[in-house]
Design an enzyme around this catalytic site. Structure first.
Site, PDB file in Angstrom:
ATOM      1  N   MET A  49       0.830  -1.217   0.000  1.00  0.00           N
ATOM      2  CA  MET A  49       0.000   0.000   0.000  1.00  0.00           C
ATOM      3  C   MET A  49       0.865   1.268   0.000  1.00  0.00           C
ATOM      4  O   MET A  49       0.625   2.194  -0.775  1.00  0.00           O
ATOM      5  CB  MET A  49      -0.931   0.018   1.218  1.00  0.00           C
ATOM      6  CG  MET A  49      -1.982  -1.062   1.227  1.00  0.00           C
ATOM      7  SD  MET A  49      -3.100  -0.995  -0.198  1.00  0.00           S
ATOM      8  CE  MET A  49      -4.139   0.388   0.243  1.00  0.00           C
TER       9      MET A  49
ATOM     10  N   ASP B 101      11.022   3.073   5.144  1.00  0.00           N
ATOM     11  CA  ASP B 101      10.806   1.687   5.580  1.00  0.00           C
ATOM     12  C   ASP B 101      11.911   1.341   6.562  1.00  0.00           C
ATOM     13  O   ASP B 101      12.718   2.206   6.937  1.00  0.00           O
ATOM     14  CB  ASP B 101      10.752   0.728   4.377  1.00  0.00           C
ATOM     15  CG  ASP B 101       9.848  -0.477   4.678  1.00  0.00           C
ATOM     16  OD1 ASP B 101      10.195  -1.263   5.577  1.00  0.00           O
ATOM     17  OD2 ASP B 101       8.794  -0.618   4.018  1.00  0.00           O
TER      18      ASP B 101
ATOM     19  N   VAL C 297       2.371   0.568   7.680  1.00  0.00           N
ATOM     20  CA  VAL C 297       3.228  -0.555   8.100  1.00  0.00           C
ATOM     21  C   VAL C 297       2.345  -1.758   8.405  1.00  0.00           C
ATOM     22  O   VAL C 297       1.126  -1.708   8.224  1.00  0.00           O
ATOM     23  CB  VAL C 297       4.124  -0.167   9.304  1.00  0.00           C
ATOM     24  CG1 VAL C 297       5.067   0.966   8.919  1.00  0.00           C
ATOM     25  CG2 VAL C 297       3.300   0.232  10.522  1.00  0.00           C
TER      26      VAL C 297
ATOM     27  N   GLU D 237      -0.063  -4.606   9.749  1.00  0.00           N
ATOM     28  CA  GLU D 237      -1.303  -4.455  10.526  1.00  0.00           C
ATOM     29  C   GLU D 237      -1.102  -5.093  11.903  1.00  0.00           C
ATOM     30  O   GLU D 237      -1.627  -6.180  12.197  1.00  0.00           O
ATOM     31  CB  GLU D 237      -2.450  -5.120   9.747  1.00  0.00           C
ATOM     32  CG  GLU D 237      -3.839  -4.849  10.293  1.00  0.00           C
ATOM     33  CD  GLU D 237      -4.356  -3.444  10.029  1.00  0.00           C
ATOM     34  OE1 GLU D 237      -3.537  -2.527   9.824  1.00  0.00           O
ATOM     35  OE2 GLU D 237      -5.580  -3.260  10.042  1.00  0.00           O
TER      36      GLU D 237
ATOM     37  N   SER E  75      -6.652  -1.026   8.074  1.00  0.00           N
ATOM     38  CA  SER E  75      -7.984  -1.383   7.583  1.00  0.00           C
ATOM     39  C   SER E  75      -8.841  -2.007   8.667  1.00  0.00           C
ATOM     40  O   SER E  75     -10.052  -2.085   8.500  1.00  0.00           O
ATOM     41  CB  SER E  75      -7.902  -2.287   6.360  1.00  0.00           C
ATOM     42  OG  SER E  75      -6.806  -3.110   6.392  1.00  0.00           O
TER      43      SER E  75
ATOM     44  N   HIS F 170      -7.976   5.789   4.900  1.00  0.00           N
ATOM     45  CA  HIS F 170      -8.020   4.395   4.458  1.00  0.00           C
ATOM     46  C   HIS F 170      -8.116   4.326   2.938  1.00  0.00           C
ATOM     47  O   HIS F 170      -9.121   4.734   2.350  1.00  0.00           O
ATOM     48  CB  HIS F 170      -9.226   3.704   5.121  1.00  0.00           C
ATOM     49  CG  HIS F 170      -9.338   2.254   4.815  1.00  0.00           C
ATOM     50  ND1 HIS F 170     -10.536   1.616   4.630  1.00  0.00           N
ATOM     51  CD2 HIS F 170      -8.388   1.310   4.659  1.00  0.00           C
ATOM     52  CE1 HIS F 170     -10.321   0.349   4.371  1.00  0.00           C
ATOM     53  NE2 HIS F 170      -9.022   0.128   4.381  1.00  0.00           N
TER      54      HIS F 170
ATOM     55  N   ASN G 232     -15.655  -1.812   4.287  1.00  0.00           N
ATOM     56  CA  ASN G 232     -15.396  -3.228   4.577  1.00  0.00           C
ATOM     57  C   ASN G 232     -16.552  -3.894   5.319  1.00  0.00           C
ATOM     58  O   ASN G 232     -16.805  -5.086   5.132  1.00  0.00           O
ATOM     59  CB  ASN G 232     -14.076  -3.390   5.333  1.00  0.00           C
ATOM     60  CG  ASN G 232     -12.887  -3.183   4.401  1.00  0.00           C
ATOM     61  OD1 ASN G 232     -13.052  -3.159   3.176  1.00  0.00           O
ATOM     62  ND2 ASN G 232     -11.702  -3.006   4.953  1.00  0.00           N
TER      63      ASN G 232
HETATM   64  P1  NAD Z   1       2.879  -4.829   3.439  1.00  0.00           P
HETATM   65  O1  NAD Z   1       3.302  -5.957   4.305  1.00  0.00           O
HETATM   66  O2  NAD Z   1       2.907  -5.005   1.986  1.00  0.00           O
HETATM   67  O3  NAD Z   1       3.748  -3.534   3.778  1.00  0.00           O
HETATM   68  C1  NAD Z   1       4.087  -3.151   5.059  1.00  0.00           C
HETATM   69  C2  NAD Z   1       5.418  -2.444   4.967  1.00  0.00           C
HETATM   70  O4  NAD Z   1       5.709  -1.866   6.228  1.00  0.00           O
HETATM   71  C3  NAD Z   1       6.610  -3.358   4.631  1.00  0.00           C
HETATM   72  O5  NAD Z   1       7.337  -2.815   3.565  1.00  0.00           O
HETATM   73  C4  NAD Z   1       7.424  -3.380   5.896  1.00  0.00           C
HETATM   74  O6  NAD Z   1       8.822  -3.523   5.651  1.00  0.00           O
HETATM   75  C5  NAD Z   1       7.102  -2.023   6.473  1.00  0.00           C
HETATM   76  N1  NAD Z   1       7.342  -1.934   7.907  1.00  0.00           N
HETATM   77  C6  NAD Z   1       7.035  -2.827   8.856  1.00  0.00           C
HETATM   78  N2  NAD Z   1       7.445  -2.369  10.058  1.00  0.00           N
HETATM   79  C7  NAD Z   1       7.993  -1.156   9.849  1.00  0.00           C
HETATM   80  C8  NAD Z   1       8.593  -0.196  10.691  1.00  0.00           C
HETATM   81  N3  NAD Z   1       8.679  -0.393  11.988  1.00  0.00           N
HETATM   82  N4  NAD Z   1       9.056   0.937  10.146  1.00  0.00           N
HETATM   83  C9  NAD Z   1       8.957   1.136   8.821  1.00  0.00           C
HETATM   84  N5  NAD Z   1       8.409   0.255   7.980  1.00  0.00           N
HETATM   85  C10 NAD Z   1       7.935  -0.881   8.490  1.00  0.00           C
HETATM   86  O7  NAD Z   1       1.418  -4.448   3.961  1.00  0.00           O
HETATM   87  P2  NAD Z   1       0.263  -3.630   3.190  1.00  0.00           P
HETATM   88  O8  NAD Z   1      -0.661  -4.588   2.547  1.00  0.00           O
HETATM   89  O9  NAD Z   1       0.876  -2.555   2.411  1.00  0.00           O
HETATM   90  O10 NAD Z   1      -0.537  -3.013   4.417  1.00  0.00           O
HETATM   91  C11 NAD Z   1      -0.063  -1.904   5.119  1.00  0.00           C
HETATM   92  C12 NAD Z   1      -1.197  -1.284   5.899  1.00  0.00           C
HETATM   93  O11 NAD Z   1      -2.230  -0.886   5.011  1.00  0.00           O
HETATM   94  C13 NAD Z   1      -1.866  -2.183   6.908  1.00  0.00           C
HETATM   95  O12 NAD Z   1      -2.222  -1.441   8.042  1.00  0.00           O
HETATM   96  C14 NAD Z   1      -3.098  -2.681   6.180  1.00  0.00           C
HETATM   97  O13 NAD Z   1      -4.151  -3.038   7.057  1.00  0.00           O
HETATM   98  C15 NAD Z   1      -3.465  -1.442   5.411  1.00  0.00           C
HETATM   99  N6  NAD Z   1      -4.290  -1.675   4.219  1.00  0.00           N
HETATM  100  C16 NAD Z   1      -4.007  -2.697   3.382  1.00  0.00           C
HETATM  101  C17 NAD Z   1      -4.802  -2.877   2.257  1.00  0.00           C
HETATM  102  C18 NAD Z   1      -4.499  -3.990   1.277  1.00  0.00           C
HETATM  103  O14 NAD Z   1      -5.302  -4.199   0.353  1.00  0.00           O
HETATM  104  N7  NAD Z   1      -3.383  -4.683   1.429  1.00  0.00           N
HETATM  105  C19 NAD Z   1      -5.857  -2.005   1.988  1.00  0.00           C
HETATM  106  C20 NAD Z   1      -6.098  -0.939   2.859  1.00  0.00           C
HETATM  107  C21 NAD Z   1      -5.310  -0.789   3.973  1.00  0.00           C
END
Ligand code: NAD
Length: 737
Positions: A337, A356, A413, A415, A442, A463, A513
């Site tokens: 995301m 990151d 980051v 969830e 989310s 979101h 959702n």
């Molecule tokens: P992802 O695992 O693809 O990405 C998370 C990123 O955060 C990774 O690159 C990781 O290295 C980084 N990270 C973790 N800990 C960290 C830290 N302490 N400091 C800096 N970076 C850190 O996950 P995602 O699917 O991108 O989801 C991220 C957020 O977005 C979540 O909260 C999720 O609920 C929300 N979200 C996801 C979606 C979806 O469709 N995947 C949709 C809406 C919201």
């Protein structure tokens, strides 16, 4: 003569250059005043013997976006008021109002002097219809030129001669395709379709338009010439005999019969091509009057045109907080995301730092933008330089210090409460006073996350939906302590990245959702009842959903559904879910290893391309299957729409959504809720709350208590109220007036 919205300069050759440039608008749109002025310009240029012809252009970057919001709203309120007084007279007035543009454009076409439209940018709806009534059309060779008759997308159709002129210029199949889908044409495609005469470099636009007149352009439309024949010969040809029987069937396949306006386009063209042009215009005017009175047109215009624009312009933005021009945005978490959030931010011209855990992960996030830019450049939608400029705005780093001058930070980051807590603390240690922190979570309530913040008033949820670069919606989530400044900055940011926001109070699953889960869970119920999976998917599509629930579940991942079910049990107890759903989903994931599209195995099978996905045959062995003839497709459709609409109504009842426009727009943009209904609440208002309550009672009796109408709905039904009446989004404005 001087005009408010137009200037006229007549050159030595007697060519009047009419430039449309509305003083108080960023884009030219049709208002009653604009139409009146155009009428006067026609009269003036005809009366002035020194004027040989007219070039009509725009003084803005775009040509025109078509009709104005207030004009459309005015037409509906006029209809409502008049209908209460005199129903038959109201329809006559509507017919006349619908014909105003039609006959004004016809007046241009038959005024006796040549008119040329010089199209310098986006030219939509009524503006394209005006151009089609001009004797010549020249368009700039620029990617900003988009020509379209997009009315069908808001439940109406081109009613100012569009159906008659396009079908007399372009071949019938292209004409129908363009108008029934409302798709945009580039200048060169429009020329290939015979809808514009010339495409020239932007600096040659006006000279080329004038030259057409100097070269003796006839002030007579082709259809006003003796012996005119429509392209391909009209209706009574062997080619037409192939096309016309198939056309309604193709339309039905694409729209499931849910869009009366699309069918009206077919009727206008088919009937119009058999009669003289003016009669064709009258046929169009009649169908237009009929279509404007449909519930579909009313609801679609309200949600997809009026409300969407109002929300986009900050309808929910708190008054009294100055606009923030974002100079720097931080995105923490450069994963799936975060990487795309950085892209859309940079695409809006805002510098982004993408953070990151280490440089490698941050850099990997930026490569996503590089891929997106490369794709856009290769499609010709962005120049190489524009692409490089965009990428130069994204700085990948692992240094939180770079956030010290950010206006807004968005975290994306993992969830995980603890990971998010650590990130909130690290960011706030450097974030300047007054800057806003937003979470893209989310599932985690914002109020809870804000407990980790030292400044909960500056803490908010933004979101996004995946794929971020394509989805037009964002949910802005207010925690209990979120302040007005945070909301204003979040909305300014969403406006800057050109997405539509809905503002939602904090709750598990927020708005979108919560509704989507109902859609998928109803499909689980149907599977458990033994409804053949293909009927489930088709019923959803017939109901107007763009993606079937099983297909959607594959996209979001079935293991994620299992995770959500387990988390719900952990947080709210066993009773919060249906144990049969847990059994179904855990069997799919844990026993069958079917996670969805991501591992190529879900409710569907995903063979190697070019073969298409197909429903997994093993699914039928889960439950004894009903015979197709024992399943009522209409009831399946009602169940899908009703379960979502009920959930939307619950969010209103709980005070999660406070403005019906947001539930409607959010349901269409968020998960494609049957757009012809105008959205989940308009679906209820459209049939009447009383009818909806009766439908729910019937479904509850046959399919379970989750269909029981809520106290709010029962109360509204008893009082004969609607959502837009009881929760009137314009209530405050009306009081003030
Ligand atoms: P992802 O695992 O693809 O990405 C998370 C990123 O955060 C990774 O690159 C990781 O290295 C980084 N990270 C973790 N800990 C960290 C830290 N302490 N400091 C800096 N970076 C850190 O996950 P995602 O699917 O991108 O989801 C991220 C957020 O977005 C979540 O909260 C999720 O609920 C929300 N979200 C996801 C979606 C979806 O469709 N995947 C949709 C809406 C919201």
């Amino acid at each position: 003569m001087t005009y408010k919205n137009f200037t006229i300069e007549t050159d030595a050759d007697g060519i009047a250059l009419v430039t449309w440039d509305m003083p108080d608008k960023s884009m030219n749109v049709f208002t009653v005043e604009v139409m009146d002025e155009i009428e006067k310009i026609v009269d003036q240029t005809v009366a002035d013997a020194a004027i040989k012809g007219v070039v009509f252009t725009s003084g803005k970057k775009t040509f025109s976006g078509g009709a104005d919001l207030t004009m459309i709203k005015g037409m509906f309120s006029m209809l409502e008021e008049e209908k209460a007084k005199d129903p038959a007279g109201a329809v006559k007035k509507l017919f006349d109002a619908a014909g105003r543009m039609t006959w004004l454009w016809r007046k241009i076409e038959t005024c006796g002097k040549p008119w040329v439209a010089a199209i310098n940018g986006t030219c939509m709806g009524g503006a394209f219809e005006l151009s089609l009534a001009c004797h010549g059309r020249v368009a700039s060779n620029s990617k900003s030129v988009k020509l379209a008759l997009p009315e069908v997308k808001v439940g109406i159709f081109p009613g100012a001669g569009g159906t008659q002129r396009v079908s007399r210029l372009a071949n019938t199949q292209d004409a129908l395709q363009m108008m029934t889908t409302g798709s945009s044409l580039t200048a060169s495609r429009a020329k290939a379709m015979n809808l514009v005469h010339q495409v020239v470099e932007p600096d040659q636009l006006i000279p080329a338009a004038k030259q057409m007149i100097k070269d003796g352009l006839k002030a007579v439309a082709p259809w006003d010439e003796k012996g005119f024949k429509a392209p391909g010969g009209g209706i009574w040809t062997p080619a037409a005999a192939q096309l016309w029987p198939a056309a309604p069937a193709i339309l039905r396949r694409e729209t499931a019969g849910n869009y009366p306006a699309a069918l009206a386009i077919l009727k206008c063209v088919y009937e119009g091509l058999q009669v003289p042009f003016d009669t064709g215009l009258k046929i169009e005017q009649r169908y237009f009057t009929q279509i404007v009175q449909t519930t579909e047109a009313f609801s679609m215009i309200r949600s997809l045109f009026v409300s969407m624009q109002e929300l986009g312009k900050g309808a929910r933005r708190p008054a009294g907080v100055g606009k923030t021009e974002l100079k720097k945005v931080g995105v923490v978490g450069a994963g799936f995301m975060g990487a795309s959030i950085a892209y859309v931010t940079a695409a809006a011209g805002i510098p982004v730092v993408l953070i990151d855990r280490d440089m490698e992960a941050a850099g990997k996030g930026k490569t996503v933008s590089e891929g997106l830019v490369a794709g856009t450049v290769s499609k010709g939608r962005m120049t190489k330089d524009e692409g490089e400029a965009l990428l130069s705005l994204i700085t990948p780093t692992d240094d939180y210090g770079s956030l010290k001058d950010a206006d807004l930070v968005i975290e994306a980051v993992f969830e995980d409460r603890d990971v998010k807590k650590a990130v909130i603390e690290k960011v706030e240690a450097v974030l300047p006073e007054g800057a806003i922190f937003a979470s893209n979570t989310s599932t985690l309530p914002i109020t809870g996350l804000a407990k980790n913040s030292k400044r909960p008033a500056d803490f908010i949820g933004i979101h996004f939906f995946s794929p971020v670069e394509k989805m037009m919606l964002t949910e802005v989530i207010l925690g209990k302590e979120t302040g007005d400044k945070a909301l204003a900055v979040a909305l300014d940011y969403v406006a800057a990245i050109r997405k539509t926001p809905i503002v939602v109070n904090d709750t598990r699953g927020f708005f979108v959702n919560r509704c989507v889960l109902r859609y998928m869970s109803e499909s689980y119920n149907m599977l458990i009842e033994g409804v053949p999976p293909v009927m489930i998917e088709n019923a959803a599509k017939f109901a107007g959903m763009p993606v079937g629930p099983l297909s959607l579940n594959d996209e979001v991942a079935i293991d994620l559904s299992l995770k959500i079910l387990k988390a719900t049990v952990a947080d709210l107890g066993e009773k919060a879910i249906d144990p049969r759903h847990m059994e179904l989903v855990s069997r799919m994931v844990e026993k069958e290893g079917r996670f969805g599209r991501k591992n190529g195995k879900g409710f569907y099978e995903y063979p190697a391309k070019p073969a298409k996905k197909f429903l997994w045959p093993g699914l039928k062995d889960f439950y004894p299957q009903k015979k197709a003839e024992d399943v009522d497709m209409k009831t399946l459709q009602e169940r899908f729409l009703a379960t979502i609409a009920l959930e939307a109504a619950r969010t209103v009842e709980e005070g999660i959504v406070i403005d019906p426009r947001e539930a409607d727009v959010g349901s269409i943009l968020g998960f494609g809720f049957a757009p012809y209904t105008g959205g989940a609440l308009s679906y209820i208002d459209g049939m009447g709350v009383k009818t909806f309550v009766e439908l729910c009672e019937r479904l509850a009796k046959d399919y379970g208590a989750h269909f029981k109408p809520t106290p709010l709905l029962i109360d509204m039904a008893a009082k004969g109220e609607t959502f837009y009446g009881r929760f009137d989004p314009y209530g405050e404005e009306k009081k003030a007036a």
